[in-house]
Design an enzyme around this catalytic site. Structure first.
Site, PDB file in Angstrom:
ATOM      1  N   GLY A 173      15.410  34.038  82.843  1.00 13.88           N
ATOM      2  CA  GLY A 173      14.269  33.627  83.663  1.00 13.88           C
ATOM      3  C   GLY A 173      12.898  33.868  83.049  1.00 13.88           C
ATOM      4  O   GLY A 173      11.910  34.004  83.773  1.00 13.88           O
ATOM      5  N   GLY A 174      12.830  33.892  81.723  1.00 17.85           N
ATOM      6  CA  GLY A 174      11.540  34.077  81.059  1.00 17.85           C
ATOM      7  C   GLY A 174      10.514  33.036  81.508  1.00 17.85           C
ATOM      8  O   GLY A 174       9.347  33.360  81.764  1.00 17.85           O
ATOM      9  N   ASP A 204      21.864  27.063  84.029  1.00 17.78           N
ATOM     10  CA  ASP A 204      22.374  27.724  82.820  1.00 17.78           C
ATOM     11  C   ASP A 204      23.871  27.920  82.984  1.00 17.78           C
ATOM     12  O   ASP A 204      24.366  28.147  84.085  1.00 17.78           O
ATOM     13  CB  ASP A 204      21.697  29.078  82.585  1.00 17.78           C
ATOM     14  CG  ASP A 204      21.836  29.542  81.128  1.00 17.78           C
ATOM     15  OD1 ASP A 204      20.796  29.715  80.463  1.00 17.78           O
ATOM     16  OD2 ASP A 204      22.978  29.740  80.664  1.00 17.78           O
ATOM     17  N   ILE A 208      24.372  21.568  81.558  1.00 14.60           N
ATOM     18  CA  ILE A 208      23.344  20.585  81.855  1.00 14.60           C
ATOM     19  C   ILE A 208      23.927  19.176  81.814  1.00 14.60           C
ATOM     20  O   ILE A 208      23.555  18.315  82.618  1.00 14.60           O
ATOM     21  CB  ILE A 208      22.159  20.785  80.888  1.00 14.60           C
ATOM     22  CG1 ILE A 208      21.356  21.987  81.407  1.00 14.60           C
ATOM     23  CG2 ILE A 208      21.291  19.553  80.773  1.00 14.60           C
ATOM     24  CD1 ILE A 208      20.441  22.624  80.448  1.00 14.60           C
ATOM     25  N   GLU A 209      24.893  18.974  80.923  1.00 14.32           N
ATOM     26  CA  GLU A 209      25.554  17.657  80.862  1.00 14.32           C
ATOM     27  C   GLU A 209      26.324  17.381  82.148  1.00 14.32           C
ATOM     28  O   GLU A 209      26.668  16.221  82.439  1.00 14.32           O
ATOM     29  CB  GLU A 209      26.540  17.576  79.692  1.00 14.32           C
ATOM     30  CG  GLU A 209      26.015  18.004  78.346  1.00 14.32           C
ATOM     31  CD  GLU A 209      26.178  19.503  78.100  1.00 14.32           C
ATOM     32  OE1 GLU A 209      25.545  20.295  78.838  1.00 14.32           O
ATOM     33  OE2 GLU A 209      26.927  19.883  77.192  1.00 14.32           O
ATOM     34  N   SER A 211      14.070  25.770  77.413  1.00  8.86           N
ATOM     35  CA  SER A 211      14.244  26.306  76.059  1.00  8.86           C
ATOM     36  C   SER A 211      15.685  26.074  75.632  1.00  8.86           C
ATOM     37  O   SER A 211      16.551  26.911  75.843  1.00  8.86           O
ATOM     38  CB  SER A 211      13.878  27.786  75.987  1.00  8.86           C
ATOM     39  OG  SER A 211      14.077  28.433  77.211  1.00  8.86           O
ATOM     40  N   CYS A 221      18.912  27.632  70.447  1.00 10.67           N
ATOM     41  CA  CYS A 221      18.217  27.559  69.155  1.00 10.67           C
ATOM     42  C   CYS A 221      19.098  27.133  67.998  1.00 10.67           C
ATOM     43  O   CYS A 221      18.657  26.439  67.108  1.00 10.67           O
ATOM     44  CB  CYS A 221      17.640  28.921  68.824  1.00 10.67           C
ATOM     45  SG  CYS A 221      16.755  29.647  70.180  1.00 10.67           S
ATOM     46  N   SER A 243      15.484  35.182  74.746  1.00  9.51           N
ATOM     47  CA  SER A 243      14.431  34.828  75.688  1.00  9.51           C
ATOM     48  C   SER A 243      13.096  34.603  74.973  1.00  9.51           C
ATOM     49  O   SER A 243      13.070  34.361  73.765  1.00  9.51           O
ATOM     50  CB  SER A 243      14.331  35.908  76.763  1.00  9.51           C
ATOM     51  OG  SER A 243      13.470  35.487  77.797  1.00  9.51           O
TER      52      SER A 243
HETATM   53  C1  LIG Z   1      17.392  30.085  74.106  1.00 12.32           C
HETATM   54  S1  LIG Z   1      18.261  30.556  75.557  1.00 12.32           S
HETATM   55  C2  LIG Z   1      16.982  30.361  76.783  1.00 12.32           C
HETATM   56  C3  LIG Z   1      16.605  31.642  77.407  1.00 12.32           C
HETATM   57  C4  LIG Z   1      15.633  31.586  78.542  1.00 12.32           C
HETATM   58  N1  LIG Z   1      14.425  30.850  78.271  1.00 12.32           N
HETATM   59  C5  LIG Z   1      15.296  33.006  78.924  1.00 12.32           C
HETATM   60  O1  LIG Z   1      14.146  33.324  79.181  1.00 12.32           O
HETATM   61  O2  LIG Z   1      16.223  33.823  78.956  1.00 12.32           O
HETATM   62  C6  LIG Z   1      19.315  29.190  75.830  1.00 12.32           C
HETATM   63  C7  LIG Z   1      20.123  29.249  77.107  1.00 12.32           C
HETATM   64  O3  LIG Z   1      20.746  27.976  77.282  1.00 12.32           O
HETATM   65  C8  LIG Z   1      22.019  28.147  77.827  1.00 12.32           C
HETATM   66  N2  LIG Z   1      22.781  26.929  77.476  1.00 12.32           N
HETATM   67  C9  LIG Z   1      23.140  26.529  76.247  1.00 12.32           C
HETATM   68  N3  LIG Z   1      23.754  25.351  76.297  1.00 12.32           N
HETATM   69  C10 LIG Z   1      23.801  24.991  77.605  1.00 12.32           C
HETATM   70  C11 LIG Z   1      24.309  23.848  78.307  1.00 12.32           C
HETATM   71  N4  LIG Z   1      24.897  22.855  77.645  1.00 12.32           N
HETATM   72  N5  LIG Z   1      24.177  23.811  79.647  1.00 12.32           N
HETATM   73  C12 LIG Z   1      23.567  24.819  80.304  1.00 12.32           C
HETATM   74  N6  LIG Z   1      23.052  25.911  79.692  1.00 12.32           N
HETATM   75  C13 LIG Z   1      23.175  25.994  78.362  1.00 12.32           C
HETATM   76  C14 LIG Z   1      22.517  29.436  77.204  1.00 12.32           C
HETATM   77  O4  LIG Z   1      23.490  30.023  78.047  1.00 12.32           O
HETATM   78  C15 LIG Z   1      21.238  30.275  77.109  1.00 12.32           C
HETATM   79  O5  LIG Z   1      21.092  31.099  78.229  1.00 12.32           O
END
Ligand SMILES: C[S@@+](CC[C@H](N)C(=O)[O-])C[C@H]1O[C@@H](n2cnc3c(N)ncnc32)[C@H](O)[C@@H]1O
Ligand SMILES: *[C@@H]1O[C@H](CO)[C@@H](O)[C@H](O)[C@H]1NC(C)=O
Length: 385
Positions: free
Chosen positions: A18-19, A38, A61-62, A80, A83, A370
């Site tokens: 939740g950043g 997520d 998300i898909e 976000s 990465c 995050s």
């Molecule tokens: C870079 S982190 C983002 C963190 C977030 N901004 C935070 O403050 O914690 C990427 C997040 O995307 C989620 N994620 C990756 N692929 C995903 C998908 N296809 N559908 C949903 N969530 C996904 C991961 O579980 C991860 O928590």
């Protein structure tokens, strides 16, 4: 924007811990997160613990349909994406990488939404700017008529003693335009009007100035694996009074820190590779998800006993017996930053907490994924103002 307007409806994609949500709150913008998405159960557990009232969709998300997105009628999308596909070290698979699928899915849906979100903020690692995923993103935004601005920013530009150079994109749909002059160049500092800012040195993140043969030829390695050039940079950072000191982010009182001390094995094996800071330092390197577990390049460690000088400890350390090495190194009481301290450096408010069941290792992992809340709060203000 009318002052009486109802709160903006925000969609938080890849919500993690939740950043983005904290940044939104800090920005002061009248807004409500109408859905967070997520797939990671650990991250979701932490998100729910802190934002029990926010609808959190624990799915990929898909797996969210066009209809479901349409029904949200969101004004703002904060995201976000993961990465890995975009990191420069990783295989440059990029858009062909499976992990980029969800991102491409969003870009495919965007033009087909009943109503385009007025504001979009995207965060990613440095290196995204040269990826083909970014090309697809910009093409999609242009096709939809968005104006946008890209940034490469680190918290150091807000006076926070932590480097975390990240790519950001702000996009706005007409008729509104940005409150600052935009540029097709990637901005490496906050625009003038947006409060405390100073030149954000890309080099200060240690990303661009890894020791080159050039450095080591003229700069000679002083102590540890440091070149004179790196040492100079660290000294310069520590002397920069516009940046706060590490001590302002530490947990007090210093109790129960034993468990965070680096074990002897790690000291002997990795001493030369550690990035060591003191409470009076005004810098630390980016904390990544392997922190507390892997040592090299995952984040700074803290010298919590200041009785001996770092320089004396490392003076011809490699010539000492193992016992002497260990004696010198343990005297420094080197310890990891605690998850709470990393959260502090990343701008999470005091009321952000972890459920007890989440292990220390997991805490480091989710924080490493995050973002810096203060940096994003500033960007959200810029986006919406
Ligand atoms: C870079 S982190 C983002 C963190 C977030 N901004 C935070 O403050 O914690 C990427 C997040 O995307 C989620 N994620 C990756 N692929 C995903 C998908 N296809 N559908 C949903 N969530 C996904 C991961 O579980 C991860 O928590
Ligand atoms: C969720 O994220 C945590 C922390 O990053 C990681 O340790 C775990 O393996 C992930 N779980 C899944 C199911 O992806």
């Amino acid at each position: 924007m009318a002052a009486t307007a109802s709160p903006l409806r925000v969609l938080e994609l890849y919500s993690g811990v939740g950043g983005m949500h904290y940044a939104l709150k800090e920005s002061g913008v009248a807004a409500e997160v109408v859905a967070a998405v997520d797939v990671n159960t650990t991250a979701n557990q932490i998100y729910r613990h802190n934002f029990p009232a926010t609808p959190l969709w624990s799915k990929t998300i898909e797996g969210v349909t066009l209809d479901e997105f349409d029904m949200l009628e969101c004004d703002v999308v904060l995201m976000s994406p993961p990465c890995q596909p975009f990191t420069r070290i990783g295989l440059q698979g990029d858009v062909s990488d499976n992990r980029a699928k969800s991102f491409l899915y969003i870009l495919d849906l965007l033009p087909r939404l009943n109503k385009l979100p007025r504001f979009i903020l995207l965060e990613n690692v440095r290196g995204f700017e040269t990826s083909s995923a970014r090309d697809v993103l910009l093409t999609t935004l242009r096709d939809c008529g968005y104006g946008f601005q890209e940034f490469l920013l680190s918290p150091t530009s807000l006076g926070i003693p932590n480097s975390r150079l990240r790519y950001f994109l702000l996009a706005k749909s007409p008729p509104t335009s940005f409150s600052f002059p935009t540029s097709s160049e990637i901005l490496e500092r906050f625009p003038e009007s947006s409060g405390p800012s100073q030149p954000c040195e890309v080099g200060s993140d240690g990303v661009t100035d890894t020791p080159s043969t050039e450095n080591s030829r003229d700069g000679s390695v002083l102590f540890k694996m440091e070149t004179a050039h790196e040492l100079q940079r660290k000294r310069r950072q520590d002397g920069d009074e516009t940046v706060m000191k590490i001590q302002d982010f530490l947990e007090v009182p210093e109790e129960e820190m034993e468990r965070y001390l680096l074990p002897p094995k790690t000291l002997l094996r990795y001493a030369m590779l550690l990035d060591i800071v003191q409470p009076s330092s005004r810098r630390s390197v980016c904390f990544t998800k392997g922190y507390g577990h892997y040592v090299e390049g995952t984040g700074s460690v803290l010298q919590s006993c200041l009785d001996s000088e770092l320089q004396d400890v490392f003076q011809s350390l490699d010539l000492q017996t193992e016992d002497e090495k260990l004696r010198r190194l343990t005297g420094l009481k080197l310890r990891y930053f605690t998850p709470r301290e990393i959260a502090n450096l990343m701008g999470f408010p005091d009321h952000f907490t972890f459920p007890d069941v989440v292990s220390v290792k997991q805490r480091y992992r989710v924080l490493g994924n995050s973002l810096n809340v203060h940096v994003v709060a500033q960007l959200i203000r810029l986006l919406v103002s």
